[in-house]
Design a protein around this motif. Structure first.
Motif, PDB file in Angstrom:
ATOM      1  N   PRO A  37      13.607 -82.285  24.505  1.00 58.89           N
ATOM      2  CA  PRO A  37      13.195 -82.750  23.020  1.00 58.89           C
ATOM      3  C   PRO A  37      12.575 -84.183  22.999  1.00 58.89           C
ATOM      4  O   PRO A  37      13.148 -85.080  23.665  1.00 58.89           O
ATOM      5  N   PHE A  38      11.617 -84.229  22.354  1.00 53.41           N
ATOM      6  CA  PHE A  38      10.983 -85.584  22.086  1.00 53.41           C
ATOM      7  C   PHE A  38      10.628 -85.904  20.638  1.00 53.41           C
ATOM      8  O   PHE A  38       9.772 -85.356  20.190  1.00 53.41           O
ATOM      9  N   PRO A  39      11.759 -86.567  19.932  1.00 48.41           N
ATOM     10  CA  PRO A  39      11.587 -86.649  18.486  1.00 48.41           C
ATOM     11  C   PRO A  39      10.444 -87.414  18.150  1.00 48.41           C
ATOM     12  O   PRO A  39      10.405 -88.754  18.709  1.00 48.41           O
ATOM     13  N   ALA A  40       9.717 -86.886  17.380  1.00 47.65           N
ATOM     14  CA  ALA A  40       8.384 -87.727  16.688  1.00 47.65           C
ATOM     15  C   ALA A  40       9.218 -88.679  15.922  1.00 47.65           C
ATOM     16  O   ALA A  40      10.269 -88.755  15.163  1.00 47.65           O
ATOM     17  N   GLU A  41       8.668 -89.991  16.119  1.00 41.61           N
ATOM     18  CA  GLU A  41       9.202 -91.395  15.393  1.00 41.61           C
ATOM     19  C   GLU A  41       8.947 -91.257  13.961  1.00 41.61           C
ATOM     20  O   GLU A  41       9.785 -91.618  13.094  1.00 41.61           O
ATOM     21  N   GLY A  42       7.378 -91.304  13.546  1.00 41.37           N
ATOM     22  CA  GLY A  42       7.319 -91.340  12.106  1.00 41.37           C
ATOM     23  C   GLY A  42       7.590 -90.036  11.729  1.00 41.37           C
ATOM     24  O   GLY A  42       6.991 -89.188  11.994  1.00 41.37           O
ATOM     25  N   LYS A  43       8.508 -89.839  10.610  1.00 37.71           N
ATOM     26  CA  LYS A  43       8.743 -88.586   9.954  1.00 37.71           C
ATOM     27  C   LYS A  43       7.598 -88.407   8.713  1.00 37.71           C
ATOM     28  O   LYS A  43       7.248 -89.300   8.254  1.00 37.71           O
ATOM     29  N   ILE A  44       6.954 -87.254   8.923  1.00 37.23           N
ATOM     30  CA  ILE A  44       5.891 -87.015   7.980  1.00 37.23           C
ATOM     31  C   ILE A  44       6.439 -86.746   6.543  1.00 37.23           C
ATOM     32  O   ILE A  44       7.742 -86.049   6.495  1.00 37.23           O
ATOM     33  N   LYS A  45       5.828 -87.267   5.619  1.00 37.32           N
ATOM     34  CA  LYS A  45       6.264 -87.066   4.328  1.00 37.32           C
ATOM     35  C   LYS A  45       5.639 -85.846   3.758  1.00 37.32           C
ATOM     36  O   LYS A  45       4.263 -85.986   3.489  1.00 37.32           O
ATOM     37  N   TYR A  46       6.021 -84.660   3.758  1.00 33.37           N
ATOM     38  CA  TYR A  46       5.141 -83.601   3.165  1.00 33.37           C
ATOM     39  C   TYR A  46       4.726 -83.494   1.797  1.00 33.37           C
ATOM     40  O   TYR A  46       5.842 -84.102   0.849  1.00 33.37           O
ATOM     41  N   VAL A  47       3.601 -83.266   1.372  1.00 35.20           N
ATOM     42  CA  VAL A  47       3.347 -83.374  -0.075  1.00 35.20           C
ATOM     43  C   VAL A  47       2.544 -81.891  -0.402  1.00 35.20           C
ATOM     44  O   VAL A  47       2.193 -81.267   0.312  1.00 35.20           O
ATOM     45  N   ALA A  48       2.429 -81.907  -1.564  1.00 33.90           N
ATOM     46  CA  ALA A  48       1.743 -80.581  -1.950  1.00 33.90           C
ATOM     47  C   ALA A  48      -0.034 -80.938  -1.956  1.00 33.90           C
ATOM     48  O   ALA A  48      -0.171 -82.058  -2.095  1.00 33.90           O
ATOM     49  N   ARG A  49      -0.630 -79.841  -1.600  1.00 33.71           N
ATOM     50  CA  ARG A  49      -1.931 -79.991  -1.389  1.00 33.71           C
ATOM     51  C   ARG A  49      -2.682 -80.831  -2.518  1.00 33.71           C
ATOM     52  O   ARG A  49      -3.445 -81.305  -2.278  1.00 33.71           O
ATOM     53  N   ASP A  50      -2.255 -80.537  -3.749  1.00 29.87           N
ATOM     54  CA  ASP A  50      -3.271 -80.810  -4.891  1.00 29.87           C
ATOM     55  C   ASP A  50      -2.810 -82.214  -5.123  1.00 29.87           C
ATOM     56  O   ASP A  50      -3.165 -82.820  -6.348  1.00 29.87           O
ATOM     57  N   LEU A 156      -9.101 -79.183   2.008  1.00 29.58           N
ATOM     58  CA  LEU A 156      -9.230 -79.803   1.032  1.00 29.58           C
ATOM     59  C   LEU A 156     -10.728 -79.795   0.661  1.00 29.58           C
ATOM     60  O   LEU A 156     -11.469 -80.099   1.420  1.00 29.58           O
ATOM     61  N   PRO A 157     -11.007 -80.006  -0.797  1.00 28.83           N
ATOM     62  CA  PRO A 157     -12.256 -79.988  -1.488  1.00 28.83           C
ATOM     63  C   PRO A 157     -12.895 -81.411  -0.652  1.00 28.83           C
ATOM     64  O   PRO A 157     -12.197 -82.455  -0.428  1.00 28.83           O
ATOM     65  N   ASN A 158     -14.255 -81.599  -0.529  1.00 31.04           N
ATOM     66  CA  ASN A 158     -14.935 -82.692   0.003  1.00 31.04           C
ATOM     67  C   ASN A 158     -16.406 -82.705  -0.557  1.00 31.04           C
ATOM     68  O   ASN A 158     -16.475 -82.931  -1.893  1.00 31.04           O
ATOM     69  N   LEU A 159     -17.282 -82.686   0.110  1.00 29.69           N
ATOM     70  CA  LEU A 159     -18.804 -82.365  -0.458  1.00 29.69           C
ATOM     71  C   LEU A 159     -18.924 -81.065  -1.376  1.00 29.69           C
ATOM     72  O   LEU A 159     -19.435 -81.226  -2.323  1.00 29.69           O
ATOM     73  N   ALA A 160     -18.117 -80.086  -0.914  1.00 29.68           N
ATOM     74  CA  ALA A 160     -17.931 -78.985  -1.566  1.00 29.68           C
ATOM     75  C   ALA A 160     -16.773 -79.052  -2.632  1.00 29.68           C
ATOM     76  O   ALA A 160     -15.441 -79.497  -2.296  1.00 29.68           O
ATOM     77  N   ARG A 161     -16.938 -79.515  -4.029  1.00 29.50           N
ATOM     78  CA  ARG A 161     -15.900 -80.152  -4.977  1.00 29.50           C
ATOM     79  C   ARG A 161     -14.913 -79.033  -5.326  1.00 29.50           C
ATOM     80  O   ARG A 161     -13.615 -79.496  -5.627  1.00 29.50           O
ATOM     81  N   SER A 162     -15.440 -77.822  -5.459  1.00 32.02           N
ATOM     82  CA  SER A 162     -14.690 -76.684  -5.857  1.00 32.02           C
ATOM     83  C   SER A 162     -15.303 -75.509  -5.184  1.00 32.02           C
ATOM     84  O   SER A 162     -16.475 -75.517  -4.951  1.00 32.02           O
ATOM     85  N   TRP A 163     -14.704 -74.282  -5.183  1.00 33.77           N
ATOM     86  CA  TRP A 163     -15.260 -73.079  -4.697  1.00 33.77           C
ATOM     87  C   TRP A 163     -14.612 -71.818  -5.530  1.00 33.77           C
ATOM     88  O   TRP A 163     -13.342 -71.885  -5.827  1.00 33.77           O
ATOM     89  N   ASP A 164     -15.222 -70.894  -5.562  1.00 30.38           N
ATOM     90  CA  ASP A 164     -14.588 -69.604  -6.251  1.00 30.38           C
ATOM     91  C   ASP A 164     -15.179 -68.200  -5.228  1.00 30.38           C
ATOM     92  O   ASP A 164     -16.198 -68.256  -4.867  1.00 30.38           O
ATOM     93  N   TRP A 165     -14.123 -67.390  -5.318  1.00 30.64           N
ATOM     94  CA  TRP A 165     -14.681 -66.159  -4.613  1.00 30.64           C
ATOM     95  C   TRP A 165     -14.928 -64.925  -5.480  1.00 30.64           C
ATOM     96  O   TRP A 165     -14.425 -64.975  -6.601  1.00 30.64           O
ATOM     97  N   SER A 166     -15.673 -64.197  -5.164  1.00 24.70           N
ATOM     98  CA  SER A 166     -16.043 -62.968  -5.992  1.00 24.70           C
ATOM     99  C   SER A 166     -14.862 -62.035  -5.835  1.00 24.70           C
ATOM    100  O   SER A 166     -14.021 -62.151  -5.216  1.00 24.70           O
TER     101      SER A 166
END
Ligand code: GLA
Ligand code: CA
Length: 694
Positions: A37-50, A156-166
């Protein structure tokens, strides 16, 4: 390391490898030993995508005072609000480790690569180490997803700021950020996107740097412009959301069409070579959408990049990003990057070469250490990859063709994998709990990894020799190396040419380890060590028998660069591509891998995707699609004066840490700012001009 038969094996391989059929060795195939086992040192703070970003107009905008004084008031630049899009990308304060930042300072990088030029879309490297990441922007962004809960994971959006599917899922409409500008003030729009697609990705004479081909976005996929800020994708599959990952770094980051198009052979008298080389490293102020623009280049010395005055991202207070005025890239070696970052003469390193672990850890532990060092999960891995093309990729001579036939022989691959003492290979890099036994396949640090679906052929030299004999190889002249059968390649010693990247100590150490261990098996391996750029050229054109390669995202995140997991297209696999105008000559198990990857791409169901990747892992490790060498964690080293470095950032997962830390939000608190800027209070000049604007 000789494992006795593992009783739990049959249960473990629930996906039913025909265990009985594999019974021939003194040591049976099993699951890899559980890594220390190699414990990662910095614990990631999980967040919602938006919770990371949004696009919206703010009541006011700000920029560094000196930009207003020196450039806006003198009429050299329009006011900041007119340089920004109608609705800029806004980073939410709640997701910023240390909150809203202040302007100033520079991040001093060191790299081992060298720039070929600025034409990324035509395949030129800028020297890596995050230079291209700092100057390119892509339709979507995935690097920051390391902190997003897996169930919520979508680019995540970037140059494409949003998208929709048919409603039938075959069309994807993307809305581009409106009113954003290139760093020279020229509007960015759908023409840039279409130039990248039509004239770089789809044009067979052009290969963008990170290997985007039409198949990267699905066989039969098309893209068209609807209006200046809308493009529409059409896919053969329904809802192939997976391709949103291919629209991120490094496969969909369009370049400036207004500069590139006039040089492209379709619109000029240039040859493809002239197009590729039209923007050499000396060409300064190449227009970019990224936060910094290259303004200075001195060969084997430095590249300096200054803030992009048209950058289209802000914080919630309306401060135009980036906070850092400058990025520096010292042109040195990759090993020197670690040394300088821990010493404080540089600011950033991905500590990824185990040869430097011990010294770096010691220095970082001292009370006055200038840099923070935090290890993450075991996501750095190496594979030996065999060239599987027997139908002409890279124009092999008779010897090389004979080696490829061997590579395609499963007994031969088993011999090779069984002859590796992976514990010794790992220990030759660094002693301690870092390296783990890695049979190949998906990295043990990815969420898709399943140990019970991983087939490991333990180290067994005698068993390996028996497999080699089964593959028809004998040492007919008694010099210790097996020969080709009479009638093949003159019955000479089998000689395998192995491609290796000379820019990295680790690649070279591992390659030497491979030569030594293969010698014990009776296989003669000869090294072809090249610098990174030449290595890539040889690899992409198929000029290798074997190759030592550091793993890419397909093995560390699985969802990024997924098409590289198997030869799903003529040019998607690292070691098995089609010759010009040809087909990939898939072996039966590769066909299975291709099917699995295609299913994975078109499946939305998370459980099914997990199960498909278990099958992938089993088939690829059982048939030795690639030969794992070692696997270990890397550490992020960042100078302590920087703020907004997300805790627990892995050096590599969806992308490298230079992207994952979101450099445009990184800042240095006022009382910690150092006077390292080489071009204080200067901004990029006109494309092609020498140096910054004054
Ligand atoms: C090189 C380095 C990595 C990382 C990438 C970024 O590959 O070895 O650590 O900096 O460049 O592209
Ligand atoms: Ca011989």
């Amino acid at each position: 390391m000789r494992n006795l038969r593992n009783i739990g094996l049959a249960a473990g391989l629930a996906l039913s490898v025909s265990v009985s059929a594999l019974n021939a060795y003194a040591s049976e195939p099993t699951v890899p030993p559980a890594p220390t086992p190699f414990p990662a040192e910095g614990k990631i703070k999980y967040v919602a995508r938006d919770s990371i970003l949004e696009f919206k107009a703010l009541p006011e905008y700000h920029e560094p005072d000196w930009v207003t004084e020196k450039y806006v008031k003198t009429g050299k630049l329009p006011p900041v609000k007119d340089r920004l899009p109608k609705e800029p990308l806004v980073f939410k304060t709640g997701n910023m480790q240390d909150g809203i930042g202040v302007y100033g300072d520079t991040m001093r990088h060191v790299i081992g690569g060298r720039p070929e030029g600025w034409n990324y879309g035509a395949g030129q490297t800028q020297g890596w180490g995050g230079i291209d990441i700092g100057l390119s922007e892509c339709l979507t962004r995935t690097a920051p997803l390391f902190q997003v809960e897996a169930k919520d994971t979508e680019p995540l959006p970037n140059l494409a700021r949003s998208w929709d599917w048919s409603s039938d899922g075959h069309k994807l409409t993307m809305h581009l950020v409106e009113g954003a500008k290139w760093s020279d003030g020229v509007p960015f729009n759908a023409d840039d996107v279409m130039f990248y697609w039509d004239d770089e990705v789809v044009d067979p004479n052009v290969s963008p740097l990170n290997g985007a081909t039409p198949e990267t976005f699905g066989v039969g996929t098309t893209l068209k412009k609807i209006d200046d800020y809308t493009v529409e994708w059409t896919f053969k599959e329904a809802f192939p959301k997976q391709y949103l990952y291919a629209m991120a770094y490094g496969t969909f980051c369009p370049g400036p069409a207004h500069i590139l198009k006039p040089q492209h052979p379709k619109y000029s008298k240039n040859t493809y070579d002239q197009f590729k080389n039209a923007f050499p490293p000396e060409f300064m102020n190449m227009p970019v959408m990224g936060a910094w623009v290259p303004v200075e280049y001195r060969a084997d010395d430095i590249i300096v990049m200054r803030r992009n005055p048209y950058y289209w991202k802000v914080d919630e207070k309306g401060n135009q990003l980036p906070y850092l005025n400058e990025l520096q890239y010292k042109l040195s070696t990759w090993a020197d990057r670690d040394v300088q970052a821990v010493a404080g003469s540089a600011d950033f390193s991905n500590l990824e070469q185990p040869e430097n672990f011990v010294a770096s850890l010691k220095r970082a532990a001292e009370a006055n250490a200038p840099a923070r060092l935090a290890f993450g999960p075991r996501l750095i891995g190496y594979n030996l990859r065999m060239n599987f093309s027997a139908n002409g990729w890279g124009n092999p001579d008779e010897r090389s063709q004979a080696v490829r036939e061997l590579n395609r022989n499963e007994d031969f691959r088993k011999a090779v994998t069984m002859a590796f003492d992976r514990k010794a290979l790992g220990d030759s890099l660094v002693k301690g709990p870092f390296t783990a036994i890695y049979p190949g396949g998906l990295s043990s640090g990815t969420s898709f990894y399943d140990r019970d679906s991983t087939v490991y052929y333990p180290f067994d030299l005698e068993g390996a020799k028996a497999e080699l004999a089964k593959a028809g190889l004998k040492d007919t002249d008694g010099d210790g190396f097996v020969n080709f059968p009479a009638g093949t390649a003159g019955g000479k010693n089998v000689e395998i040419v192995m491609l290796v990247n000379n820019d990295y100590t680790t690649d070279k150490s591992l390659a030497e380890g491979v030569v030594g261990q293969m010698e014990k098996l009776g296989l003669r391996v000869v090294l072809n060590g090249l610098n990174g750029t030449q290595r890539d050229a040889s690899q992409y054109s198929g000029r290798f028998d074997w190759l030592v390669r550091r793993n890419d995202q397909e093995l560390t995140s699985v969802v990024q660069n997924t098409e590289q997991l198997a030869p799903v297209g003529p040019r998607t696999s690292w070691n098995h591509r089609a010759p010009e105008n040809g087909e990939v000559d898939l072996m039966p198990f590769e066909k299975d891998l291709v099917d699995i990857v295609n299913k994975f791409v078109s499946t939305q169901d998370n459980d099914q995707r997990a199960s498909l990747m278990k099958q992938f892992q089993k088939i690829s490790t059982e048939h030795v699609y690639n030969v794992g060498l070692t696997e270990y964690p890397g550490a992020l080293i960042v100078n302590k004066r920087f703020s907004n470095i997300p805790q627990g950032t892995p050096i590599f997962m969806f992308n490298w840490a230079e992207d994952s830390i979101i450099r445009e939000r990184v800042f240095v608190a006022a009382d910690k700012q150092a006077k390292y800027e080489l071009f204080p209070e200067e901004l990029p000049g006109k494309p092609g001009d020498k140096g910054p604007m004054d």
